[in-house]
Motif scaffolding. Structure first.
Motif, short mmCIF file in Angstrom:
data_model
loop_
_atom_site.label_atom_id
_atom_site.label_comp_id
_atom_site.label_asym_id
_atom_site.label_seq_id
_atom_site.Cartn_x
_atom_site.Cartn_y
_atom_site.Cartn_z
N TYR A 57 0.83 -1.21 0.00
CA TYR A 57 0.00 0.00 0.00
C TYR A 57 0.86 1.26 0.00
O TYR A 57 0.61 2.20 -0.76
N ASP A 58 1.88 1.30 0.83
CA ASP A 58 2.71 2.51 0.94
C ASP A 58 3.64 2.68 -0.26
O ASP A 58 3.78 3.78 -0.79
N THR A 59 4.28 1.60 -0.69
CA THR A 59 5.26 1.72 -1.78
C THR A 59 4.58 2.03 -3.11
O THR A 59 5.12 2.79 -3.92
N LEU A 60 3.41 1.45 -3.35
CA LEU A 60 2.72 1.69 -4.61
C LEU A 60 1.90 2.98 -4.63
O LEU A 60 1.40 3.37 -5.68
N GLY A 61 1.77 3.65 -3.49
CA GLY A 61 0.96 4.87 -3.43
C GLY A 61 1.36 5.93 -4.45
O GLY A 61 0.51 6.40 -5.22
#
Length: 304
Positions: A266-270
């Motif tokens: 979730y965080d890296t692909l945001g």
């Protein structure tokens, strides 16, 4: 004007999978939550096409959400724009906070259980599924009829829920457990074996994506769809797991590993998902593309 309550917000029933109505709300929450302007209908249709929705099904989903009062429309010439209603935005922001805080490492537990006791008269029976669904999402389970318990539920949010749906008789208690017997043990209210197995399945399903994400092997179009899908499945996990404190869980509880997989994706692909979102909005209204944003799992922890 009366404030919209949780009971007034006719959200589609929670489910996993690429349901167009859920996708619309997820895209608003993840990438348009801080925008002042509404989104063009054509942009929403184009966004849904990335998830395999046809223009006909996308427009039908948007129309249903508008008729249910979940979205509100605004005409600008011959074009239609949509934004979430205030009540919808408030409910989805509560859901977002719960999902992002859920399972975060190092969350303390004060040893107190929250108990909700409520009574709903027959003339309010249509609200029962609303109350039960929201209580489960907050981490409660029914121990007896009308008696729900949770080790971590936010008691203030619980009180707000009960007020906003119009419950007339309710009590919220914070206390320690001094004795349990039979079905009165709140730990017996959850099937931990089934929840643990679901976490193992979640990890197996998304470890490969997490690895590709860490290696920078995911493009912007896939980032938008994959990130939205993994969040939808994480919502399902949050809805079934009471987030018991570590000393009440079996050793090597897989929920911690599942949370790490979810957060990494979730965080890296945001940022990449935001790029794709901006690209699609820019094709319909370039002046609005800069309003797109993305959320992170730790943003609420940074708030004062």
């Amino acid at each position: 004007m009366n404030a919209q309550t949780l009971a007034d917000v006719d959200l589609p029933r929670s489910q996993t999978g690429a349901n167009p109505q859920h996708l619309v709300l997820g895209l608003f929450t993840d990438h348009w939550s801080q925008a002042a302007e509404p989104l063009p209908s054509a942009a929403l249709v184009a966004l849904l096409s990335d998830f395999g929705s046809t223009p006909v099904s996308a427009r039908a989903a948007i129309g249903r959400l508008a008729r249910r009062g979940v979205l509100e429309a605004e005409k600008r010439g011959r074009r239609t724009y949509y934004r979430m209603t205030p009540g919808t935005a408030r409910v989805l922001e509560q859901t977002q906070r719960r999902m992002m805080e859920f399972g975060a490492p190092g969350r303390p537990w004060d040893g107190l259980w929250t108990t909700v006791v409520f009574s709903v008269p027959d003339e309010q029976r249509e609200l029962r599924h609303v109350i039960r669904g929201r209580l489960r999402f907050l981490g409660y389970a029914a121990v007896y009829d009308g008696v729900w318990m949770s080790p971590r539920a936010d008691h203030e949010q619980t009180a707000e829920l009960l007020r906003s749906v119009g419950v007339r008789s309710a009590t919220v208690l914070r206390s320690t457990l001094t004795h349990t017997q039979g079905d009165g043990d709140p730990l017996a209210a959850w099937d931990l074996d089934a929840i643990g197995a679901a976490y193992e399945e979640f990890i197996a399903r998304y470890e490969e994506l997490a690895g590709r994400t860490a290696a920078g092997q995911v493009g912007s179009a896939e980032a938008l769809t994959a990130r939205t899908k993994v969040k939808s499945e994480w919502l399902h996990m949050v809805s079934t797991d009471p987030e018991l404190p570590a000393d009440l869980l079996p050793a090597d509880w897989p929920g911690h590993r599942a949370r790490a997989v979810f957060a990494r994706i979730y965080d890296t692909l945001g940022p990449l998902a935001e790029v794709r979102f901006r690209q699609i909005v820019a094709e319909q209204d370039p002046a609005l593309a800069g309003e797109a944003n993305h959320r992170t799992t730790d943003e609420h922890a940074k708030e004062p």
